[in-house]
Design a protein around this motif. Structure first.
Motif: not given
Length: 212
Positions: A33-51
């Motif tokens: 969870i700490t690893e995920i939180n750390k990675a997420a905190s570094n996301i300033k912008t994000m774009s993607c496609s979805f189904v």
């Protein structure tokens, strides 16, 4: 509030970010969870496609739709369905736009308690804070060979009315979300698969304009 709008917003807030394997100790779960939180905190912008695939338990049928998502820290999100129908959600600070060709609504989250709660949880999920907030969800983690499954069981009454649990799949290699499964109390399930994910790229501010 319109139940369909609320349900889609729950999917949306949870579709902006972690599959099956060995049991983990509490310490190992917290490390992930700490690893995920750390990675997420570094996301300033994000774009993607979805189904998105909605499985209907009573009809033994499914509905498939596609679209695009754009996020910018700290509080801007665009969730757009493009196939087989067009539907747009834009969250920009305290304003939420929900619309298609026949319906257009702008909601002020300062005066709508439910939308404010959904917007807050949505932003916490995008930034990774939701995974460390034990007051909102009971959190469980399973580690697979190439991914993590994080199960969120809601504690709050408003969210309990909409779903029984949510499973987020994160890839291990970059700790980015790849899939979301939402299990509703009536037996329906919604699966969202993300693709062509781009992190920390340049985002056009016009994406987050609230249409008039």
């Amino acid at each position: 509030m319109d139940k369909q709008i609320f349900s889609i917003f729950v999917m949306m807030l949870l579709s902006c970010f972690l599959t099956h394997g060995a049991d983990l100790t509490n310490r190992q779960e917290q490390q992930i969870i700490t690893e995920i939180n750390k990675a997420a905190s570094n996301i300033k912008t994000m774009s993607c496609s979805f189904v998105q695939t909605k499985y209907l338990s009573l009809l033994n049928d499914k509905m498939v739709s596609e679209g695009n998502m754009v996020y910018k820290q700290p509080d801007k999100l665009r969730w757009e369905y493009t196939t087989p129908y067009k539907y747009l959600f834009v969250f920009n600070g305290t304003k939420v736009y929900v619309g298609n060709n026949s319906r257009k609504d702008v909601i002020d989250t300062n005066t709508n308690k439910v939308f404010k709660e959904v917007a807050r949880i949505m932003m916490n999920t995008v930034t990774g804070k939701a995974l460390s907030n034990s007051t909102e969800f009971t959190i469980g983690v399973i580690a697979g060979d190439n991914s993590y499954d994080v199960t969120l069981v809601p504690k709050k009454r408003e969210l309990k009315q909409m779903f029984s649990k949510i499973v987020l799949t994160f890839t291990k290699v970059n700790v980015m979300i790849s899939e979301v499964d939402i299990y509703e109390k009536n037996g329906d399930r919604t699966n969202i698969k993300l693709s062509r994910i781009k992190k920390n790229g340049t985002i056009n501010e016009n994406f987050f304009n609230i249409p008039k």
